[in-house]
Design a protein around this motif. Structure first.
Motif, PDB file in Angstrom:
ATOM      1  N   ASP A 112       0.989  -1.159  -0.144  1.00 32.82           N
ATOM      2  CA  ASP A 112      -0.031  -0.146  -0.070  1.00 32.82           C
ATOM      3  C   ASP A 112       0.511   1.241   0.443  1.00 32.82           C
ATOM      4  O   ASP A 112       1.580   1.770   1.321  1.00 32.82           O
ATOM      5  CB  ASP A 112      -1.062  -0.618   1.537  1.00 32.82           C
ATOM      6  CG  ASP A 112      -2.053   0.723   1.176  1.00 32.82           C
ATOM      7  OD1 ASP A 112      -2.009   1.977   0.623  1.00 32.82           O
ATOM      8  OD2 ASP A 112      -2.686   0.706   2.221  1.00 32.82           O
ATOM      9  N   PHE A 113       1.179   1.894  -1.147  1.00 33.16           N
ATOM     10  CA  PHE A 113       2.169   3.011  -1.433  1.00 33.16           C
ATOM     11  C   PHE A 113       1.130   4.281  -0.618  1.00 33.16           C
ATOM     12  O   PHE A 113       2.403   4.844   0.144  1.00 33.16           O
ATOM     13  CB  PHE A 113       1.981   3.603  -2.700  1.00 33.16           C
ATOM     14  CG  PHE A 113       3.397   2.383  -2.966  1.00 33.16           C
ATOM     15  CD1 PHE A 113       4.512   2.408  -3.363  1.00 33.16           C
ATOM     16  CD2 PHE A 113       2.771   1.716  -3.982  1.00 33.16           C
ATOM     17  CE1 PHE A 113       5.691   1.741  -3.692  1.00 33.16           C
ATOM     18  CE2 PHE A 113       3.578   0.498  -4.664  1.00 33.16           C
ATOM     19  CZ  PHE A 113       5.114   0.821  -4.811  1.00 33.16           C
ATOM     20  N   ARG A 114      -0.154   4.304  -0.507  1.00 32.77           N
ATOM     21  CA  ARG A 114      -0.473   5.358   0.067  1.00 32.77           C
ATOM     22  C   ARG A 114       0.068   5.585   1.599  1.00 32.77           C
ATOM     23  O   ARG A 114       0.391   6.196   2.183  1.00 32.77           O
ATOM     24  CB  ARG A 114      -1.320   5.813  -0.079  1.00 32.77           C
ATOM     25  CG  ARG A 114      -2.621   7.163  -0.277  1.00 32.77           C
ATOM     26  CD  ARG A 114      -3.771   7.722  -0.562  1.00 32.77           C
ATOM     27  NE  ARG A 114      -4.197   5.890   0.837  1.00 32.77           N
ATOM     28  CZ  ARG A 114      -4.896   6.597   1.421  1.00 32.77           C
ATOM     29  NH1 ARG A 114      -5.254   8.272   2.037  1.00 32.77           N
ATOM     30  NH2 ARG A 114      -5.977   6.103   2.643  1.00 32.77           N
ATOM     31  N   ARG A 115       0.321   4.143   1.619  1.00 30.34           N
ATOM     32  CA  ARG A 115       0.449   3.833   3.588  1.00 30.34           C
ATOM     33  C   ARG A 115       1.573   4.548   3.794  1.00 30.34           C
ATOM     34  O   ARG A 115       2.094   4.867   4.684  1.00 30.34           O
ATOM     35  CB  ARG A 115      -0.460   2.539   3.831  1.00 30.34           C
ATOM     36  CG  ARG A 115      -1.715   2.708   4.610  1.00 30.34           C
ATOM     37  CD  ARG A 115      -2.085   1.657   5.402  1.00 30.34           C
ATOM     38  NE  ARG A 115      -1.250   0.900   6.461  1.00 30.34           N
ATOM     39  CZ  ARG A 115      -1.154   0.523   7.129  1.00 30.34           C
ATOM     40  NH1 ARG A 115      -2.253  -0.525   7.081  1.00 30.34           N
ATOM     41  NH2 ARG A 115      -0.079  -0.374   8.272  1.00 30.34           N
ATOM     42  N   ALA A 116       2.806   4.001   3.017  1.00 32.06           N
ATOM     43  CA  ALA A 116       3.217   3.772   3.242  1.00 32.06           C
ATOM     44  C   ALA A 116       3.984   5.650   3.060  1.00 32.06           C
ATOM     45  O   ALA A 116       5.287   5.756   3.840  1.00 32.06           O
ATOM     46  CB  ALA A 116       4.297   2.641   1.768  1.00 32.06           C
ATOM     47  N   GLU A 117       3.688   5.792   2.266  1.00 31.45           N
ATOM     48  CA  GLU A 117       4.429   7.003   2.129  1.00 31.45           C
ATOM     49  C   GLU A 117       3.788   8.165   2.882  1.00 31.45           C
ATOM     50  O   GLU A 117       4.549   8.657   3.940  1.00 31.45           O
ATOM     51  CB  GLU A 117       3.388   8.179   0.521  1.00 31.45           C
ATOM     52  CG  GLU A 117       4.230   8.709  -0.032  1.00 31.45           C
ATOM     53  CD  GLU A 117       3.330   9.091  -1.222  1.00 31.45           C
ATOM     54  OE1 GLU A 117       3.364   8.690  -1.563  1.00 31.45           O
ATOM     55  OE2 GLU A 117       2.957   9.850  -1.094  1.00 31.45           O
ATOM     56  N   VAL A 118       2.621   7.754   3.803  1.00 32.62           N
ATOM     57  CA  VAL A 118       2.379   8.557   5.066  1.00 32.62           C
ATOM     58  C   VAL A 118       3.197   8.104   6.586  1.00 32.62           C
ATOM     59  O   VAL A 118       3.330   8.792   6.643  1.00 32.62           O
ATOM     60  CB  VAL A 118       0.384   8.598   5.785  1.00 32.62           C
ATOM     61  CG1 VAL A 118       0.390   8.828   6.575  1.00 32.62           C
ATOM     62  CG2 VAL A 118      -0.125   8.618   4.439  1.00 32.62           C
ATOM     63  N   SER A 119       3.221   6.756   6.535  1.00 32.21           N
ATOM     64  CA  SER A 119       3.871   6.416   7.868  1.00 32.21           C
ATOM     65  C   SER A 119       5.620   7.422   7.157  1.00 32.21           C
ATOM     66  O   SER A 119       6.049   7.855   7.968  1.00 32.21           O
ATOM     67  CB  SER A 119       4.159   5.182   7.764  1.00 32.21           C
ATOM     68  OG  SER A 119       5.617   4.410   7.039  1.00 32.21           O
ATOM     69  N   LEU A 120       6.038   7.752   5.861  1.00 28.95           N
ATOM     70  CA  LEU A 120       7.606   8.042   5.994  1.00 28.95           C
ATOM     71  C   LEU A 120       6.985   8.947   6.045  1.00 28.95           C
ATOM     72  O   LEU A 120       8.404   9.929   6.895  1.00 28.95           O
ATOM     73  CB  LEU A 120       7.819   7.827   4.815  1.00 28.95           C
ATOM     74  CG  LEU A 120       9.594   8.302   3.977  1.00 28.95           C
ATOM     75  CD1 LEU A 120      10.138   7.670   5.036  1.00 28.95           C
ATOM     76  CD2 LEU A 120       9.788   7.879   2.255  1.00 28.95           C
ATOM     77  N   LYS A 121       6.408   9.871   5.702  1.00 27.50           N
ATOM     78  CA  LYS A 121       6.460  11.675   6.562  1.00 27.50           C
ATOM     79  C   LYS A 121       6.420  11.979   7.669  1.00 27.50           C
ATOM     80  O   LYS A 121       6.927  12.665   8.488  1.00 27.50           O
ATOM     81  CB  LYS A 121       5.171  12.083   5.386  1.00 27.50           C
ATOM     82  CG  LYS A 121       5.175  12.419   4.353  1.00 27.50           C
ATOM     83  CD  LYS A 121       3.906  13.191   3.452  1.00 27.50           C
ATOM     84  CE  LYS A 121       3.583  13.367   2.459  1.00 27.50           C
ATOM     85  NZ  LYS A 121       2.754  13.571   1.768  1.00 27.50           N
ATOM     86  N   ARG A 122       5.574  10.594   8.216  1.00 26.70           N
ATOM     87  CA  ARG A 122       5.693  10.753   9.789  1.00 26.70           C
ATOM     88  C   ARG A 122       6.483  10.545  10.644  1.00 26.70           C
ATOM     89  O   ARG A 122       6.681  10.956  11.546  1.00 26.70           O
ATOM     90  CB  ARG A 122       4.322   9.062  10.762  1.00 26.70           C
ATOM     91  CG  ARG A 122       3.033   9.831  10.075  1.00 26.70           C
ATOM     92  CD  ARG A 122       2.518   9.249  10.150  1.00 26.70           C
ATOM     93  NE  ARG A 122       0.943   9.382  10.177  1.00 26.70           N
ATOM     94  CZ  ARG A 122      -0.644   8.880  11.028  1.00 26.70           C
ATOM     95  NH1 ARG A 122      -0.067   8.559  11.232  1.00 26.70           N
ATOM     96  NH2 ARG A 122      -1.582   9.751  10.809  1.00 26.70           N
TER      97      ARG A 122
END
Lengths: 132, 283
Positions: A112-122
Protein backbone atom coordinates in the motif's frame (compact mmCIF):
# COMPACT_ATOMS: atom_id res chain seq x y z
CA UNK A 1 -4.17 43.06 23.12
CA UNK A 2 -6.25 40.24 21.79
CA UNK A 3 -4.86 36.77 21.70
CA UNK A 4 -5.51 33.70 19.65
CA UNK A 5 -7.17 30.94 21.57
CA UNK A 6 -6.05 27.50 20.50
CA UNK A 7 -7.67 24.20 21.30
CA UNK A 8 -6.12 20.94 20.20
CA UNK A 9 -8.70 18.20 20.55
CA UNK A 10 -7.88 14.50 20.46
CA UNK A 11 -10.39 11.64 20.49
CA UNK A 12 -9.64 10.97 24.13
CA UNK A 13 -8.72 14.36 25.52
CA UNK A 14 -8.29 18.07 24.99
CA UNK A 15 -4.57 18.26 24.60
CA UNK A 16 -3.94 22.00 24.49
CA UNK A 17 -6.26 24.81 25.48
CA UNK A 18 -4.43 28.08 25.81
CA UNK A 19 -3.73 31.53 24.32
CA UNK A 20 -0.99 32.31 21.81
CA UNK A 21 0.21 35.27 19.76
CA UNK A 22 0.99 33.52 16.55
CA UNK A 23 0.53 30.00 15.26
CA UNK A 24 2.01 28.17 12.30
CA UNK A 25 0.10 25.15 11.05
CA UNK A 26 1.24 22.66 8.40
CA UNK A 27 -1.69 22.64 5.99
CA UNK A 28 -2.02 20.33 2.98
CA UNK A 29 -1.32 23.25 0.66
CA UNK A 30 1.65 24.50 2.66
CA UNK A 31 2.44 25.88 6.07
CA UNK A 32 0.47 28.92 7.01
CA UNK A 33 0.66 31.39 9.83
CA UNK A 34 -2.33 32.58 11.80
CA UNK A 35 -2.41 36.02 13.36
CA UNK A 36 -5.18 37.96 15.06
CA UNK A 37 -8.30 38.44 12.92
CA UNK A 38 -7.47 35.78 10.39
CA UNK A 39 -10.28 35.12 7.94
CA UNK A 40 -12.58 32.12 8.68
CA UNK A 41 -10.80 29.14 7.31
CA UNK A 42 -10.88 25.35 7.31
CA UNK A 43 -8.14 23.11 6.06
CA UNK A 44 -6.71 19.66 6.34
CA UNK A 45 -3.40 19.19 8.11
CA UNK A 46 -0.48 17.30 6.62
CA UNK A 47 2.26 15.66 8.71
CA UNK A 48 4.43 18.52 9.88
CA UNK A 49 5.40 20.71 12.77
CA UNK A 50 2.92 22.82 14.62
CA UNK A 51 4.55 25.98 15.99
CA UNK A 52 3.01 28.03 18.76
CA UNK A 53 4.40 31.46 19.66
CA UNK A 54 3.73 33.08 22.99
CA UNK A 55 5.79 36.23 23.63
CA UNK A 56 9.28 35.16 22.66
CA UNK A 57 8.68 31.57 23.63
CA UNK A 58 7.98 28.94 21.06
CA UNK A 59 6.45 25.51 21.48
CA UNK A 60 6.79 22.87 18.81
CA UNK A 61 4.69 19.77 18.27
CA UNK A 62 4.79 17.04 15.69
CA UNK A 63 1.33 16.67 14.18
CA UNK A 64 0.28 14.03 11.71
CA UNK A 65 -3.22 14.58 10.48
CA UNK A 66 -6.46 16.32 11.27
CA UNK A 67 -8.20 19.58 10.57
CA UNK A 68 -7.87 23.13 11.64
CA UNK A 69 -10.61 25.73 11.75
CA UNK A 70 -10.08 29.40 12.30
CA UNK A 71 -13.06 31.41 13.44
CA UNK A 72 -13.07 34.72 15.34
CA UNK A 73 -9.61 34.23 16.80
CA UNK A 74 -10.66 30.81 18.01
CA UNK A 75 -8.50 28.12 16.51
CA UNK A 76 -9.52 24.52 16.83
CA UNK A 77 -7.42 21.61 15.73
CA UNK A 78 -8.66 18.08 15.75
CA UNK A 79 -6.12 15.37 15.33
CA UNK A 80 -5.38 11.87 16.49
CA UNK A 81 -1.66 12.22 17.14
CA UNK A 82 0.21 15.25 18.41
CA UNK A 83 3.56 14.89 20.14
CA UNK A 84 5.93 17.17 21.98
CA UNK A 85 9.67 16.86 21.38
CA UNK A 86 10.29 14.81 24.50
CA UNK A 87 7.49 12.39 23.65
CA UNK A 88 9.06 11.36 20.39
CA UNK A 89 10.81 8.05 20.24
CA UNK A 90 13.64 8.85 17.84
CA UNK A 91 14.78 5.25 17.56
CA UNK A 92 11.34 4.07 16.61
CA UNK A 93 10.90 6.87 14.11
CA UNK A 94 14.24 6.02 12.49
CA UNK A 95 13.35 2.37 12.12
CA UNK A 96 9.91 3.14 10.75
CA UNK A 97 11.54 5.53 8.27
CA UNK A 98 13.77 2.72 7.08
CA UNK A 99 10.86 0.34 6.82
CA UNK A 100 8.76 2.80 4.84
CA UNK A 101 11.63 3.58 2.48
CA UNK A 102 12.22 -0.09 1.85
CA UNK A 103 8.57 -0.58 1.08
CA UNK A 104 8.44 2.33 -1.31
CA UNK A 105 11.47 1.00 -3.17
CA UNK A 106 10.18 -2.52 -3.54
CA UNK A 107 8.07 -3.26 -6.57
CA UNK A 108 5.75 -5.85 -5.03
CA UNK A 109 2.11 -5.41 -5.92
CA UNK A 110 0.60 -5.93 -2.53
CA UNK A 111 2.20 -2.85 -1.03
CA UNK A 112 0.00 0.00 0.00
CA UNK A 113 2.04 2.90 -1.31
CA UNK A 114 -0.21 5.55 0.16
CA UNK A 115 0.19 4.09 3.61
CA UNK A 116 3.93 3.68 3.26
CA UNK A 117 4.23 7.25 2.09
CA UNK A 118 2.21 8.56 5.01
CA UNK A 119 4.27 6.59 7.48
CA UNK A 120 7.47 7.86 5.87
CA UNK A 121 6.26 11.44 6.19
CA UNK A 122 5.34 10.89 9.81
CA UNK A 123 8.72 9.38 10.56
CA UNK A 124 10.50 12.31 8.90
CA UNK A 125 8.54 14.83 10.94
CA UNK A 126 9.28 12.95 14.12
CA UNK A 127 12.96 12.79 13.28
CA UNK A 128 13.14 16.46 12.34
CA UNK A 129 11.65 17.53 15.63
CA UNK A 130 13.05 14.78 17.78
CA UNK A 131 16.70 15.18 16.84
CA UNK A 132 16.80 18.90 17.61
CA UNK B 1 -31.36 -36.97 53.44
CA UNK B 2 -27.95 -35.87 52.35
CA UNK B 3 -25.12 -36.69 54.68
CA UNK B 4 -23.34 -34.03 56.66
CA UNK B 5 -20.27 -34.31 54.50
CA UNK B 6 -22.26 -33.84 51.30
CA UNK B 7 -23.92 -30.71 52.61
CA UNK B 8 -20.62 -29.34 53.83
CA UNK B 9 -19.08 -29.85 50.40
CA UNK B 10 -22.01 -28.19 48.75
CA UNK B 11 -21.69 -25.15 51.01
CA UNK B 12 -18.00 -24.89 50.21
CA UNK B 13 -18.64 -25.00 46.48
CA UNK B 14 -21.39 -22.37 46.64
CA UNK B 15 -19.07 -20.17 48.69
CA UNK B 16 -16.44 -20.44 45.98
CA UNK B 17 -18.95 -19.54 43.33
CA UNK B 18 -20.04 -16.55 45.36
CA UNK B 19 -16.47 -15.39 45.58
CA UNK B 20 -16.08 -15.63 41.81
CA UNK B 21 -19.31 -13.83 40.97
CA UNK B 22 -18.45 -11.14 43.47
CA UNK B 23 -15.03 -10.65 41.91
CA UNK B 24 -16.59 -10.49 38.45
CA UNK B 25 -19.02 -7.87 39.70
CA UNK B 26 -16.18 -5.70 40.92
CA UNK B 27 -14.16 -6.13 37.74
CA UNK B 28 -17.22 -5.20 35.68
CA UNK B 29 -17.74 -2.12 37.84
CA UNK B 30 -14.23 -0.87 37.21
CA UNK B 31 -14.41 -1.60 33.47
CA UNK B 32 -17.72 0.18 33.34
CA UNK B 33 -16.21 3.26 34.93
CA UNK B 34 -13.37 3.24 32.42
CA UNK B 35 -15.71 2.98 29.45
CA UNK B 36 -17.85 5.77 30.84
CA UNK B 37 -14.82 8.01 31.24
CA UNK B 38 -13.80 7.34 27.65
CA UNK B 39 -17.28 8.21 26.41
CA UNK B 40 -17.03 11.57 28.15
CA UNK B 41 -13.53 12.19 26.87
CA UNK B 42 -14.51 11.53 23.27
CA UNK B 43 -17.32 14.05 23.41
CA UNK B 44 -15.49 17.32 22.52
CA UNK B 45 -13.89 15.65 19.49
CA UNK B 46 -17.15 14.16 18.29
CA UNK B 47 -19.10 17.38 18.87
CA UNK B 48 -16.58 19.40 16.95
CA UNK B 49 -16.62 17.12 13.90
CA UNK B 50 -20.38 17.06 14.05
CA UNK B 51 -20.59 20.87 14.08
CA UNK B 52 -18.25 21.14 11.13
CA UNK B 53 -20.16 18.58 9.08
CA UNK B 54 -23.40 20.28 9.93
CA UNK B 55 -22.03 23.58 8.66
CA UNK B 56 -20.82 21.89 5.51
CA UNK B 57 -24.12 20.18 4.90
CA UNK B 58 -26.07 23.41 5.38
CA UNK B 59 -23.83 25.13 2.92
CA UNK B 60 -24.01 22.33 0.35
CA UNK B 61 -27.66 21.33 0.59
CA UNK B 62 -27.54 19.56 -2.72
CA UNK B 63 -24.32 17.72 -2.09
CA UNK B 64 -23.99 14.42 -3.90
CA UNK B 65 -21.12 13.24 -1.79
CA UNK B 66 -21.90 9.62 -0.87
CA UNK B 67 -21.08 10.21 2.78
CA UNK B 68 -23.68 12.97 3.15
CA UNK B 69 -26.45 12.17 0.64
CA UNK B 70 -30.01 11.33 1.61
CA UNK B 71 -30.80 7.63 1.57
CA UNK B 72 -32.15 6.48 -1.83
CA UNK B 73 -35.38 4.49 -1.92
CA UNK B 74 -34.06 1.20 -3.20
CA UNK B 75 -30.83 -0.61 -2.68
CA UNK B 76 -28.76 -2.86 -0.51
CA UNK B 77 -28.58 -2.34 3.21
CA UNK B 78 -25.86 -3.46 5.57
CA UNK B 79 -26.82 -4.17 9.14
CA UNK B 80 -24.22 -4.13 11.89
CA UNK B 81 -25.14 -6.01 15.07
CA UNK B 82 -23.09 -5.11 18.11
CA UNK B 83 -23.00 -7.77 20.82
CA UNK B 84 -20.45 -8.64 23.48
CA UNK B 85 -17.56 -11.05 23.10
CA UNK B 86 -18.19 -12.80 26.36
CA UNK B 87 -21.20 -14.13 28.19
CA UNK B 88 -22.34 -13.94 31.80
CA UNK B 89 -23.99 -10.61 31.30
CA UNK B 90 -27.65 -11.41 31.80
CA UNK B 91 -30.02 -10.82 28.93
CA UNK B 92 -27.69 -8.34 27.23
CA UNK B 93 -27.06 -10.37 24.09
CA UNK B 94 -30.41 -12.10 23.84
CA UNK B 95 -32.16 -8.74 23.85
CA UNK B 96 -29.96 -7.50 21.03
CA UNK B 97 -30.58 -10.66 19.04
CA UNK B 98 -34.32 -10.36 19.53
CA UNK B 99 -34.24 -6.82 18.17
CA UNK B 100 -32.01 -7.95 15.33
CA UNK B 101 -34.65 -10.48 14.28
CA UNK B 102 -37.28 -7.75 14.18
CA UNK B 103 -35.06 -5.65 11.96
CA UNK B 104 -34.25 -8.55 9.66
CA UNK B 105 -37.96 -9.29 9.31
CA UNK B 106 -38.50 -5.76 8.05
CA UNK B 107 -35.42 -5.79 5.83
CA UNK B 108 -35.03 -9.40 4.76
CA UNK B 109 -32.27 -8.62 2.30
CA UNK B 110 -30.01 -6.73 4.66
CA UNK B 111 -26.46 -8.01 4.81
CA UNK B 112 -25.40 -8.89 8.31
CA UNK B 113 -22.18 -7.74 9.87
CA UNK B 114 -21.40 -8.93 13.38
CA UNK B 115 -19.37 -6.94 15.84
CA UNK B 116 -18.76 -9.11 18.88
CA UNK B 117 -18.36 -12.85 19.23
CA UNK B 118 -21.74 -13.68 20.76
CA UNK B 119 -23.71 -12.31 17.83
CA UNK B 120 -21.39 -13.97 15.36
CA UNK B 121 -21.77 -17.37 17.06
CA UNK B 122 -25.52 -17.02 17.14
CA UNK B 123 -26.02 -16.08 13.52
CA UNK B 124 -23.52 -18.64 12.33
CA UNK B 125 -25.39 -21.35 14.21
CA UNK B 126 -28.70 -20.22 12.76
CA UNK B 127 -27.19 -20.38 9.30
CA UNK B 128 -27.64 -16.79 8.36
CA UNK B 129 -25.20 -15.51 5.84
CA UNK B 130 -22.74 -13.24 7.61
CA UNK B 131 -21.10 -10.71 5.33
CA UNK B 132 -18.40 -9.69 7.72
CA UNK B 133 -17.51 -10.05 11.36
CA UNK B 134 -15.22 -8.55 13.94
CA UNK B 135 -14.71 -10.49 17.13
CA UNK B 136 -12.55 -10.25 20.20
CA UNK B 137 -12.21 -6.48 20.00
CA UNK B 138 -13.79 -5.43 23.26
CA UNK B 139 -11.05 -6.74 25.49
CA UNK B 140 -8.28 -4.63 24.06
CA UNK B 141 -10.31 -1.70 22.98
CA UNK B 142 -8.68 1.53 21.94
CA UNK B 143 -9.25 4.14 19.31
CA UNK B 144 -7.06 2.53 16.65
CA UNK B 145 -9.03 -0.74 16.93
CA UNK B 146 -12.34 1.00 16.37
CA UNK B 147 -10.77 3.09 13.63
CA UNK B 148 -9.86 -0.07 11.72
CA UNK B 149 -13.42 -1.32 11.97
CA UNK B 150 -14.73 2.06 10.84
CA UNK B 151 -12.38 2.12 7.85
CA UNK B 152 -13.51 -1.34 6.77
CA UNK B 153 -17.16 -0.31 7.05
CA UNK B 154 -16.46 2.87 5.07
CA UNK B 155 -14.75 0.90 2.32
CA UNK B 156 -17.62 -1.56 2.27
CA UNK B 157 -20.12 1.28 1.98
CA UNK B 158 -18.27 3.15 -0.73
CA UNK B 159 -17.20 0.17 -2.82
CA UNK B 160 -20.19 -2.16 -2.59
CA UNK B 161 -22.85 0.44 -3.27
CA UNK B 162 -24.86 0.07 -0.14
CA UNK B 163 -27.53 2.71 0.26
CA UNK B 164 -27.08 2.72 4.00
CA UNK B 165 -25.50 1.03 6.98
CA UNK B 166 -27.53 0.67 10.15
CA UNK B 167 -26.07 -0.26 13.51
CA UNK B 168 -27.94 -2.04 16.27
CA UNK B 169 -26.37 -1.64 19.68
CA UNK B 170 -27.00 -1.28 23.36
CA UNK B 171 -26.86 2.30 24.39
CA UNK B 172 -25.66 2.90 27.89
CA UNK B 173 -28.19 4.67 30.08
CA UNK B 174 -27.17 3.65 33.57
CA UNK B 175 -25.64 0.63 35.23
CA UNK B 176 -29.00 -1.06 35.42
CA UNK B 177 -30.65 0.31 32.32
CA UNK B 178 -29.73 -0.19 28.70
CA UNK B 179 -31.43 1.12 25.67
CA UNK B 180 -31.40 -0.84 22.44
CA UNK B 181 -30.98 1.52 19.53
CA UNK B 182 -30.82 1.31 15.77
CA UNK B 183 -28.66 4.07 14.39
CA UNK B 184 -27.96 4.98 10.81
CA UNK B 185 -24.18 5.02 10.52
CA UNK B 186 -23.92 5.88 6.84
CA UNK B 187 -24.76 8.12 5.10
CA UNK B 188 -24.01 10.49 7.92
CA UNK B 189 -26.80 12.47 9.51
CA UNK B 190 -25.20 15.26 11.55
CA UNK B 191 -26.93 15.66 14.89
CA UNK B 192 -28.92 18.85 15.37
CA UNK B 193 -26.98 21.34 17.38
CA UNK B 194 -27.14 25.03 18.16
CA UNK B 195 -23.51 25.67 17.51
CA UNK B 196 -23.74 25.98 13.78
CA UNK B 197 -21.75 28.88 12.50
CA UNK B 198 -23.03 30.88 9.62
CA UNK B 199 -19.58 32.19 8.84
CA UNK B 200 -18.43 31.75 5.31
CA UNK B 201 -15.34 29.63 5.65
CA UNK B 202 -12.64 29.35 3.07
CA UNK B 203 -12.10 25.66 2.44
CA UNK B 204 -8.75 24.35 1.46
CA UNK B 205 -8.10 22.28 -0.69
CA UNK B 206 -11.82 22.08 -1.59
CA UNK B 207 -15.09 21.18 0.02
CA UNK B 208 -15.40 17.67 -1.36
CA UNK B 209 -12.06 16.62 0.06
CA UNK B 210 -12.92 18.16 3.42
CA UNK B 211 -16.29 16.38 3.44
CA UNK B 212 -14.64 13.08 2.60
CA UNK B 213 -11.95 13.32 5.26
CA UNK B 214 -14.16 14.83 7.89
CA UNK B 215 -16.85 12.25 7.13
CA UNK B 216 -14.35 9.47 7.65
CA UNK B 217 -13.31 10.93 10.97
CA UNK B 218 -16.94 11.25 11.92
CA UNK B 219 -17.47 7.54 11.30
CA UNK B 220 -14.29 6.67 13.22
CA UNK B 221 -15.48 8.49 16.28
CA UNK B 222 -19.04 7.22 15.84
CA UNK B 223 -17.88 3.60 15.86
CA UNK B 224 -15.63 4.37 18.80
CA UNK B 225 -18.57 5.81 20.70
CA UNK B 226 -20.86 2.91 19.75
CA UNK B 227 -18.28 0.38 20.90
CA UNK B 228 -17.76 2.25 24.16
CA UNK B 229 -21.49 2.55 24.76
CA UNK B 230 -21.99 -1.12 24.05
CA UNK B 231 -19.08 -2.07 26.25
CA UNK B 232 -20.34 0.14 29.09
CA UNK B 233 -23.81 -1.35 28.74
CA UNK B 234 -22.33 -4.85 28.70
CA UNK B 235 -20.36 -4.22 31.87
CA UNK B 236 -23.42 -2.67 33.45
CA UNK B 237 -25.48 -5.72 32.57
CA UNK B 238 -22.74 -8.00 33.86
CA UNK B 239 -22.55 -6.04 37.08
CA UNK B 240 -26.26 -6.43 37.68
CA UNK B 241 -26.23 -10.09 36.73
CA UNK B 242 -23.26 -10.86 38.98
CA UNK B 243 -24.76 -8.83 41.80
CA UNK B 244 -27.90 -10.94 41.80
CA UNK B 245 -25.83 -14.10 41.35
CA UNK B 246 -23.87 -13.16 44.47
CA UNK B 247 -27.12 -12.51 46.35
CA UNK B 248 -28.54 -15.83 45.23
CA UNK B 249 -25.40 -17.63 46.32
CA UNK B 250 -25.64 -16.00 49.76
CA UNK B 251 -29.27 -17.09 50.04
CA UNK B 252 -28.38 -20.61 49.01
CA UNK B 253 -25.63 -20.72 51.61
CA UNK B 254 -28.13 -19.68 54.29
CA UNK B 255 -30.53 -22.42 53.30
CA UNK B 256 -27.79 -25.03 53.12
CA UNK B 257 -26.40 -23.97 56.47
CA UNK B 258 -29.85 -24.45 57.95
CA UNK B 259 -30.03 -27.97 56.47
CA UNK B 260 -26.55 -28.66 57.74
CA UNK B 261 -27.43 -27.63 61.29
CA UNK B 262 -30.62 -29.62 61.20
CA UNK B 263 -28.79 -32.69 59.97
CA UNK B 264 -26.10 -32.23 62.60
CA UNK B 265 -28.74 -31.82 65.34
CA UNK B 266 -30.55 -34.90 64.10
CA UNK B 267 -27.33 -36.88 64.22
CA UNK B 268 -26.60 -35.73 67.77
CA UNK B 269 -30.13 -36.50 68.93
CA UNK B 270 -29.88 -39.89 67.35
CA UNK B 271 -26.63 -40.62 69.14
CA UNK B 272 -28.03 -39.52 72.52
CA UNK B 273 -31.06 -41.73 72.04
CA UNK B 274 -28.79 -44.62 71.16
CA UNK B 275 -26.68 -44.07 74.27
CA UNK B 276 -29.70 -43.58 76.48
CA UNK B 277 -31.45 -46.67 75.20
CA UNK B 278 -28.17 -48.60 75.43
CA UNK B 279 -27.85 -47.55 79.10
CA UNK B 280 -31.44 -48.50 79.79
CA UNK B 281 -30.90 -51.92 78.29
CA UNK B 282 -27.97 -52.56 80.65
CA UNK B 283 -30.01 -51.70 83.77
Amino acid sequence: MDKLHLEVIQPFKIRISSDFDHIIVPGVDGDFGIDINHTPFITKIRPGILQLYKGNQIEKYAIHDGFVTVENNMIKIICEVVEKTNEINVKRAASSKERAEKRLKSSADDIDFRRAEVSLKRALVRLELGSK
Amino acid sequence: MATLKEIRNRIESVKNTRQITNAMRMVAASKLRKAQENILKARPYADYINDMLKTLKLKNKTTTHPLLVDVPEEGRIAFVIVTSDRGLCGSFNSQIIREAHKYIKQNPHADIICLGKKGFDYFKKHSRKITDSYTGLFNEMDFSVSKNVAEKLLDLYLEENYIKIDVLYNEFKSAIQQNITVKQLLPIIPIESDEVTTLDFIYEPDEDIIIEELGRKYVHVDIWRIMLESSAAEQGARMTAMDSATDNAAELIDVLTLYFNRARQAAITKEIIEIASGAEAIQ
